[in-house]
Motif scaffolding. Structure first.
Motif, PDB file in Angstrom:
ATOM      1  N   VAL A  58     -23.125   1.061 -23.424  1.00 54.08           N
ATOM      2  CA  VAL A  58     -22.282  -0.119 -24.636  1.00 54.08           C
ATOM      3  C   VAL A  58     -23.631  -1.185 -24.446  1.00 54.08           C
ATOM      4  O   VAL A  58     -23.862  -2.113 -23.677  1.00 54.08           O
ATOM      5  CB  VAL A  58     -21.371  -0.777 -23.904  1.00 54.08           C
ATOM      6  N   ALA A  59     -24.300  -0.925 -25.541  1.00 51.96           N
ATOM      7  CA  ALA A  59     -25.255  -1.976 -26.062  1.00 51.96           C
ATOM      8  C   ALA A  59     -24.840  -3.307 -26.831  1.00 51.96           C
ATOM      9  O   ALA A  59     -24.694  -2.944 -28.107  1.00 51.96           O
ATOM     10  CB  ALA A  59     -26.459  -1.086 -26.800  1.00 51.96           C
ATOM     11  N   LEU A  60     -24.799  -4.444 -26.348  1.00 50.40           N
ATOM     12  CA  LEU A  60     -24.402  -5.466 -26.932  1.00 50.40           C
ATOM     13  C   LEU A  60     -25.485  -6.477 -27.432  1.00 50.40           C
ATOM     14  O   LEU A  60     -26.154  -6.690 -26.319  1.00 50.40           O
ATOM     15  CB  LEU A  60     -23.125  -6.047 -26.153  1.00 50.40           C
ATOM     16  N   ALA A 111     -33.408  -2.471 -23.725  1.00 47.32           N
ATOM     17  CA  ALA A 111     -32.584  -3.758 -23.124  1.00 47.32           C
ATOM     18  C   ALA A 111     -33.198  -4.344 -21.744  1.00 47.32           C
ATOM     19  O   ALA A 111     -33.882  -3.528 -20.939  1.00 47.32           O
ATOM     20  CB  ALA A 111     -31.172  -3.414 -22.926  1.00 47.32           C
ATOM     21  N   ALA A 112     -33.063  -5.773 -21.750  1.00 44.82           N
ATOM     22  CA  ALA A 112     -33.868  -6.273 -20.521  1.00 44.82           C
ATOM     23  C   ALA A 112     -32.752  -6.349 -19.416  1.00 44.82           C
ATOM     24  O   ALA A 112     -33.204  -6.640 -18.229  1.00 44.82           O
ATOM     25  CB  ALA A 112     -34.085  -7.687 -20.969  1.00 44.82           C
ATOM     26  N   GLU A 113     -31.393  -6.361 -19.679  1.00 43.88           N
ATOM     27  CA  GLU A 113     -30.345  -6.540 -18.713  1.00 43.88           C
ATOM     28  C   GLU A 113     -29.471  -5.179 -18.746  1.00 43.88           C
ATOM     29  O   GLU A 113     -28.997  -5.006 -19.534  1.00 43.88           O
ATOM     30  CB  GLU A 113     -29.443  -7.757 -19.047  1.00 43.88           C
ATOM     31  N   TRP A 114     -29.166  -4.698 -17.710  1.00 47.98           N
ATOM     32  CA  TRP A 114     -28.673  -3.491 -17.259  1.00 47.98           C
ATOM     33  C   TRP A 114     -27.444  -3.618 -16.275  1.00 47.98           C
ATOM     34  O   TRP A 114     -27.674  -4.213 -15.205  1.00 47.98           O
ATOM     35  CB  TRP A 114     -29.468  -2.307 -16.994  1.00 47.98           C
ATOM     36  N   SER A 115     -26.328  -3.250 -16.263  1.00 51.84           N
ATOM     37  CA  SER A 115     -25.427  -3.276 -15.305  1.00 51.84           C
ATOM     38  C   SER A 115     -24.173  -1.877 -15.490  1.00 51.84           C
ATOM     39  O   SER A 115     -24.427  -1.303 -16.803  1.00 51.84           O
ATOM     40  CB  SER A 115     -24.595  -4.224 -15.169  1.00 51.84           C
ATOM     41  N   VAL A 116     -23.468  -1.590 -14.530  1.00 51.42           N
ATOM     42  CA  VAL A 116     -22.636  -0.557 -14.764  1.00 51.42           C
ATOM     43  C   VAL A 116     -21.425  -0.690 -15.057  1.00 51.42           C
ATOM     44  O   VAL A 116     -20.809  -1.925 -14.328  1.00 51.42           O
ATOM     45  CB  VAL A 116     -22.545   0.106 -13.294  1.00 51.42           C
ATOM     46  N   LEU A 117     -20.732  -0.332 -16.076  1.00 52.29           N
ATOM     47  CA  LEU A 117     -19.214  -0.863 -16.520  1.00 52.29           C
ATOM     48  C   LEU A 117     -18.179   0.028 -15.739  1.00 52.29           C
ATOM     49  O   LEU A 117     -17.459  -0.403 -15.066  1.00 52.29           O
ATOM     50  CB  LEU A 117     -19.302  -0.662 -17.883  1.00 52.29           C
ATOM     51  N   VAL A 118     -18.142   1.480 -15.846  1.00 55.11           N
ATOM     52  CA  VAL A 118     -17.186   2.109 -15.425  1.00 55.11           C
ATOM     53  C   VAL A 118     -17.971   3.839 -15.104  1.00 55.11           C
ATOM     54  O   VAL A 118     -18.893   4.010 -15.807  1.00 55.11           O
ATOM     55  CB  VAL A 118     -16.096   2.453 -16.416  1.00 55.11           C
ATOM     56  N   ASP A 119     -17.241   4.176 -14.307  1.00 56.37           N
ATOM     57  CA  ASP A 119     -17.436   5.801 -14.115  1.00 56.37           C
ATOM     58  C   ASP A 119     -16.188   6.661 -14.342  1.00 56.37           C
ATOM     59  O   ASP A 119     -15.163   6.023 -14.125  1.00 56.37           O
ATOM     60  CB  ASP A 119     -18.022   6.023 -12.406  1.00 56.37           C
ATOM     61  N   PHE A 134     -22.962   2.532 -18.932  1.00 53.38           N
ATOM     62  CA  PHE A 134     -23.653   1.234 -18.524  1.00 53.38           C
ATOM     63  C   PHE A 134     -23.503   0.165 -19.485  1.00 53.38           C
ATOM     64  O   PHE A 134     -23.085   0.432 -20.801  1.00 53.38           O
ATOM     65  CB  PHE A 134     -25.324   1.593 -18.718  1.00 53.38           C
ATOM     66  N   LEU A 135     -23.674  -1.183 -19.196  1.00 51.90           N
ATOM     67  CA  LEU A 135     -23.651  -2.158 -20.327  1.00 51.90           C
ATOM     68  C   LEU A 135     -25.096  -2.548 -20.324  1.00 51.90           C
ATOM     69  O   LEU A 135     -25.722  -2.885 -19.288  1.00 51.90           O
ATOM     70  CB  LEU A 135     -23.057  -3.320 -19.639  1.00 51.90           C
ATOM     71  N   ALA A 136     -25.780  -2.861 -21.586  1.00 55.06           N
ATOM     72  CA  ALA A 136     -26.911  -3.079 -21.955  1.00 55.06           C
ATOM     73  C   ALA A 136     -26.939  -4.356 -22.833  1.00 55.06           C
ATOM     74  O   ALA A 136     -26.315  -4.389 -23.837  1.00 55.06           O
ATOM     75  CB  ALA A 136     -27.845  -2.069 -22.554  1.00 55.06           C
ATOM     76  N   ARG A 137     -27.634  -5.488 -22.365  1.00 54.06           N
ATOM     77  CA  ARG A 137     -27.901  -6.540 -22.993  1.00 54.06           C
ATOM     78  C   ARG A 137     -29.245  -7.224 -23.279  1.00 54.06           C
ATOM     79  O   ARG A 137     -29.975  -6.603 -22.619  1.00 54.06           O
ATOM     80  CB  ARG A 137     -26.743  -7.838 -22.439  1.00 54.06           C
ATOM     81  N   SER A 138     -29.560  -8.173 -23.800  1.00 49.60           N
ATOM     82  CA  SER A 138     -30.799  -8.642 -24.290  1.00 49.60           C
ATOM     83  C   SER A 138     -31.368  -7.371 -24.968  1.00 49.60           C
ATOM     84  O   SER A 138     -32.648  -7.110 -24.325  1.00 49.60           O
ATOM     85  CB  SER A 138     -31.446  -9.222 -23.119  1.00 49.60           C
ATOM     86  N   LEU A 139     -31.141  -6.899 -26.241  1.00 44.74           N
ATOM     87  CA  LEU A 139     -31.601  -5.974 -26.942  1.00 44.74           C
ATOM     88  C   LEU A 139     -32.880  -6.422 -27.581  1.00 44.74           C
ATOM     89  O   LEU A 139     -33.093  -7.518 -28.175  1.00 44.74           O
ATOM     90  CB  LEU A 139     -30.793  -5.474 -27.865  1.00 44.74           C
ATOM     91  N   SER A 140     -33.664  -5.164 -27.569  1.00 41.78           N
ATOM     92  CA  SER A 140     -34.893  -5.569 -28.720  1.00 41.78           C
ATOM     93  C   SER A 140     -35.229  -4.281 -29.290  1.00 41.78           C
ATOM     94  O   SER A 140     -34.901  -3.117 -28.611  1.00 41.78           O
ATOM     95  CB  SER A 140     -36.317  -5.852 -27.761  1.00 41.78           C
ATOM     96  N   GLU A 141     -35.736  -4.221 -30.464  1.00 47.17           N
ATOM     97  CA  GLU A 141     -35.724  -3.021 -31.422  1.00 47.17           C
ATOM     98  C   GLU A 141     -37.164  -2.488 -31.276  1.00 47.17           C
ATOM     99  O   GLU A 141     -38.273  -3.168 -30.888  1.00 47.17           O
ATOM    100  CB  GLU A 141     -35.660  -3.318 -32.880  1.00 47.17           C
ATOM    101  N   ALA A 199     -26.939  -2.032 -11.630  1.00 47.36           N
ATOM    102  CA  ALA A 199     -27.295  -0.851 -12.628  1.00 47.36           C
ATOM    103  C   ALA A 199     -27.798   0.288 -11.657  1.00 47.36           C
ATOM    104  O   ALA A 199     -27.553   1.539 -12.081  1.00 47.36           O
ATOM    105  CB  ALA A 199     -28.759  -0.974 -13.399  1.00 47.36           C
ATOM    106  N   ASP A 200     -28.287   0.239 -10.638  1.00 43.50           N
ATOM    107  CA  ASP A 200     -28.330   1.399  -9.490  1.00 43.50           C
ATOM    108  C   ASP A 200     -27.263   1.540  -8.463  1.00 43.50           C
ATOM    109  O   ASP A 200     -27.352   2.110  -7.355  1.00 43.50           O
ATOM    110  CB  ASP A 200     -29.689   0.955  -8.393  1.00 43.50           C
ATOM    111  N   ALA A 201     -25.882   0.964  -8.706  1.00 44.81           N
ATOM    112  CA  ALA A 201     -24.782   1.277  -7.777  1.00 44.81           C
ATOM    113  C   ALA A 201     -24.605   2.801  -7.563  1.00 44.81           C
ATOM    114  O   ALA A 201     -25.050   3.589  -8.286  1.00 44.81           O
ATOM    115  CB  ALA A 201     -23.634   0.679  -8.680  1.00 44.81           C
ATOM    116  N   GLU A 202     -24.217   2.767  -6.432  1.00 44.45           N
ATOM    117  CA  GLU A 202     -23.888   4.236  -5.710  1.00 44.45           C
ATOM    118  C   GLU A 202     -22.883   5.011  -6.711  1.00 44.45           C
ATOM    119  O   GLU A 202     -21.933   4.229  -7.067  1.00 44.45           O
ATOM    120  CB  GLU A 202     -23.131   4.028  -4.381  1.00 44.45           C
ATOM    121  N   TRP A 203     -23.097   6.286  -6.901  1.00 34.35           N
ATOM    122  CA  TRP A 203     -22.252   7.064  -7.703  1.00 34.35           C
ATOM    123  C   TRP A 203     -21.692   8.350  -7.055  1.00 34.35           C
ATOM    124  O   TRP A 203     -22.318   9.349  -7.276  1.00 34.35           O
ATOM    125  CB  TRP A 203     -23.026   7.345  -9.050  1.00 34.35           C
ATOM    126  N   PRO A 204     -20.730   8.192  -6.247  1.00 35.48           N
ATOM    127  CA  PRO A 204     -20.474   9.262  -5.139  1.00 35.48           C
ATOM    128  C   PRO A 204     -20.155  10.690  -6.058  1.00 35.48           C
ATOM    129  O   PRO A 204     -19.973  11.745  -5.555  1.00 35.48           O
ATOM    130  CB  PRO A 204     -19.398   8.519  -4.300  1.00 35.48           C
TER     131      PRO A 204
END
Length: 216
Positions: A58-60, A111-119, A134-141, A199-204
Motif C-alpha cells: 500500500v503506497a500512500l 519509499a523512505a518509510e516502510w512498515s508491516v500492515l497485515v499478514d 507493507f505500508l510505504a510512505r514518503s514516496l519518490s518517483e 518492516a522486518d517484523a517476524e513472519w512465522p
C-alpha cells in the motif's frame, strides 16, 4: 462411548503426517497429498498446494492517494484492481526487499518509510500461501526498469484517494485479497500509525516448503 462416536480432543490432538506424496510440481507451486492422523483415531487425505508466498504494497503519497495496478488475471478471465505486488521468488531475498523491488518495477516508486500492515493466509484450508502487505510512505518517483515481463507490459497504473479505494472495496470493485485487507488496514493506520509493525517484523507463517524444493 457409543460405537462410531468421535472422541472430542478439545484442541489437544496432534495432526501428524503419516504419509506424503507429490501430485504435481510446477514453477511457482506444488500439489501434494498427505495422509493425516485425525482426532477420532482414523486418518484423512489432505491435498495441499505449496506456494512461494508473496508481498504487496500500500503506497500512500502525502495526499493519502494510493497506488493501484489494473492487471489481467487469467484464472478469473478479467483485469483486477490490485496493489503493487510480487512473488517471493528470489532465493535469499527478504520480503521487504522484494516489496521495494516490486514497487519500483511496477510503479516507478521508492519509499523512505516502510512498515508491516497485515499478514494474510489466503485459503488455509488447502494452501500454505501467505502474503505480507507493507505500508510505504514518503514516496519518490524513479524510472521503471526498461526490461519488463509480458504481464508487466500491460499494467495500468493509477493513483486514487484512499477513501475512494475503500469505497471500491465495499462496492466489490476491488476483490484481490491482499488489496482488500491492505487497504482496510491502511485506513486505520492513517489515523493510528502506531498500529503498524516494523518492516522486518517476524513472519512465522511465511511459506518455505516450496522454496526449499529449489525449483526454478
Amino acid at each position: 462411548m457409543d460405537a462410531g462416536e468421535i472422541k472430542r480432543t478439545n484442541g489437544e490432538h496432534e495432526f501428524a503426517t503419516l504419509d506424503r506424496s507429490d501430485v504435481y510440481v510446477g514453477k511457482i507451486l506444488a500439489l501434494r497429498a498427505d495422509e493425516v492422523s485425525m482426532p477420532g483415531g482414523g486418518q484423512a487425505r489432505r491435498e495441499v498446494v505449496e506456494h512461494l508466498g508473496a508481498v504487496a504494497v500500500v503506497a500512500l503519497d502525502d495526499d493519502d492517494q494510493v497506488v493501484l495496478i489494473h492487471q489481467y488475471r487469467y484464472p478469473l478471465g478479467r483485469r483486477l484492481w490490485e496493489l503493487p505486488a510480487g512473488l517471493l521468488d528470489v532465493a535469499g531475498e527478504e520480503p521487504l526487499r522484494t516489496a521495494q523491488r516490486e514497487l519500483e518495477e511496477e510503479a516507478g516508486l521508492v519509499a523512505a518509510e516502510w512498515s508491516v500492515l497485515v499478514d494474510i493466509a489466503s485459503s488455509p484450508g488447502f494452501t500454505d500461501q501467505c502474503e505480507r502487505v507493507f505500508l510505504a510512505r514518503s514516496l519518490s518517483e524513479v524510472e521503471r526498469p526498461a526490461a519488463v515481463g509480458d504481464e508487466e507490459a500491460d499494467l495500468v497504473i493509477d493513483r486514487v484517494p484512499l477513501t475512494k479505494a475503500i469505497r471500491m472495496v465495499f462496492a466489490g470493485e476491488i476483490i484481490n485479497a491482499p488489496a482488500v485487507a491492505g487497504l482496510l488496514a491502511a485506513q486505520e493506520a492513517v489515523s493510528r500509525p502506531a498500529v503498524t509493525r516494523p518492516a522486518d517484523a517476524e513472519w512465522p507463517d511465511r511459506p518455505t516448503r516450496f522454496a526449499s524444493r529449489g525449483v526454478r
